[in-house]
Design an enzyme around this catalytic site. Structure first.
Site, PDB file in Angstrom:
ATOM      1  CE1 TYR A 125     -15.576  -0.830   7.548  1.00 43.94           C
ATOM      2  CE2 TYR A 125     -16.421  -2.557   9.044  1.00 43.94           C
ATOM      3  CZ  TYR A 125     -16.592  -1.298   8.553  1.00 43.94           C
ATOM      4  OH  TYR A 125     -17.256  -0.364   9.170  1.00 43.94           O
ATOM      5  CE  LYS A 192      -6.292   2.757  -7.002  1.00 44.86           C
ATOM      6  NZ  LYS A 192      -6.327   3.976  -7.684  1.00 44.86           N
ATOM      7  CG  ASP A 226      -8.829   6.092  -8.357  1.00 46.78           C
ATOM      8  OD1 ASP A 226      -9.445   4.884  -8.869  1.00 46.78           O
ATOM      9  OD2 ASP A 226      -7.653   6.298  -8.310  1.00 46.78           O
ATOM     10  CG  ASP A 250     -17.467   1.634   5.960  1.00 48.88           C
ATOM     11  OD1 ASP A 250     -18.848   1.765   6.486  1.00 48.88           O
ATOM     12  OD2 ASP A 250     -16.463   2.127   6.324  1.00 48.88           O
TER      13      ASP A 250
END
Ligand code: NAI
Length: 365
Positions: A125, A192, A226, A250
């Site tokens: 980001y 992740k 996920d 986000d």
């Protein structure tokens, strides 16, 4: 009661409508605020040659507290995000977004009560990018090949994902301190780390190290992003305070907003050591801008968060009570809420909703 001076950046799109609503409601709450209006975004691009004039940054520095409407960021091309620039320039390293069910708002659950703590300064980001076909992108592609890091197609654009020990320590510590201060019981770190070992892996390692400092006081666990999304949708009650690297935070913010009725009611704040800028989770909603149908609740609740930050807790609570009551009763709701609740009652406008809220707050004084 002391007077507070606050910088107001109305933003664009629905920003002028929701900011006007927020001002009226905060005034009704009894809090004495002197507003200093500063501009940013495409509206000032022509006159100032930049979407974020130095005078706007100075105004936030001077008053230390600001509230901001959404600002449109051109997709794919054009100027870079003003929001990202403000967060970086003023070192607003925390993005704090409470997510709470409100009866009558059309949420999927009655009992969502969680807090998003999103790292606000780095990750994909941060906007460290190399354009496809540029000399710098070619250098980077060569470097990756020569160093054995990996092969990248020559026609690639590249974004860099920096995750630092320093920023991770700061954000995870903030999450734990927030949990303690607000009588929360658990912090969950989302990552992740199985795939991105040197970035998300670092985030997880540092989060675990910081968590040890709070052992016995606040529980800690972690989730792969996920699986986290699936678990969140199935049973949000298993989460309390959730700490994210920037990009996952986000995305999860909008997901969480969807659980409680949508972007129209999701407030937030960007907080640093010296300054704070309060703003709704939603964007400038160009599809409904200028129609007086936007839901101002998210910006109004962001305003209530700002009042808490200024230690004007009674005024903040007055606003939240009136908001909860208006939703619970259901006579006044904007179109997004009618849609979320599946109601065929007529929707009210942004100004009708605001005026009713103001009336209720004034009656409660
Ligand atoms: P968005 O949040 O503006 O809109 C997504 C959907 O939610 C739209 O259908 C919109 O009508 C609806 N919506 C949003 N806020 C609402 C409200 N208060 N009341 C009723 N409906 C509402 O997201 P989108 O369309 O992806 O982004 C539009 C622009 O906003 C982009 O340029 C984006 O970069 C910018 N943006 C700015 C942010 C900020 O200034 N903090 C945050 C997010 C996006």
């Amino acid at each position: 009661m002391a007077q507070h001076t606050v910088t107001l950046i109305p933003g664009d799109g629905i920003g002028s409508e929701t900011s006007a609503a927020m001002r009226k409601v905060l005034a009704a709450s009894g809090c004495d605020i002197k507003w200093e209006v500063a501009e940013a975004g495409s509206a000032v691009m022509d006159s100032c040659g930049t979407p974020l004039p130095e005078s706007t940054i100075d105004a936030v520095r001077r008053n230390k507290i600001a509230i901001k409407g959404p600002i449109t960021t051109p997709v794919g091309t054009g100027f870079r995000s003003v929001n990202v620039a403000l967060r970086k320039t003023l070192q607003l390293y925390v993005n704090l977004r409470p997510v709470v069910s409100m009866p009558g708002a059309g949420g999927r659950y009655d009992d969502v009560d969680l807090v998003i703590v999103r790292e606000n300064s780095e990750d994909l980001y941060a906007g460290v990018e190399f354009e496809e076909g540029s000399e710098d992108a070619a250098h980077l592609i060569d470097f990756c090949k020569e160093s054995g890091a990996g092969t990248i197609r020559p026609d690639s654009g590249i974004s860099i994902k920096p995750i630092s020990v320093t920023a991770t320590q700061n954000i995870v510590r903030y999450a734990f301190e927030y949990a303690i201060a607000h009588h929360r019981h658990k912090v969950t770190a989302v990552h992740k780390a199985n795939i991105m070992k040197h970035t998300d892996g670092l985030f997880l390692r540092v989060a675990r190290e910081v968590a040890k400092e709070y052992e016995g006081r606040i529980e800690f666990d972690d989730r792969i992003v996920d699986a986290f999304c699936m678990n969140l949708v199935i049973d949000p009650s298993q989460f309390d305070v959730i700490v994210f690297p920037n990009l996952y935070g986000d995305i999860a913010s909008d997901l969480c907003a969807g659980l409680v009725g949508g972007l129209g009611i999701a407030p937030g704040a960007n907080i640093g050591k010296d300054y704070a800028i309060f703003e709704a989770v939603h964007g400038s909603a160009p599809d409904i801008a200028g129609k007086n149908i936007a839901n101002p609740t998210a910006e109004i609740l962001s305003g209530a968060m700002m009042l808490d930050y200024m230690h004007e807790n009674e005024c903040a609570e007055r606003i939240r009570n009136a908001v909860r009551a208006i939703y619970a009763e259901g006579a006044y709701a904007t179109a997004d809420i009618r849609w979320a609740t599946g109601s065929d009652r007529p929707a009210c406008s942004c100004t009708e909703f605001t005026d009713e809220l103001v009336k209720r707050i004034q009656n409660s004084l």
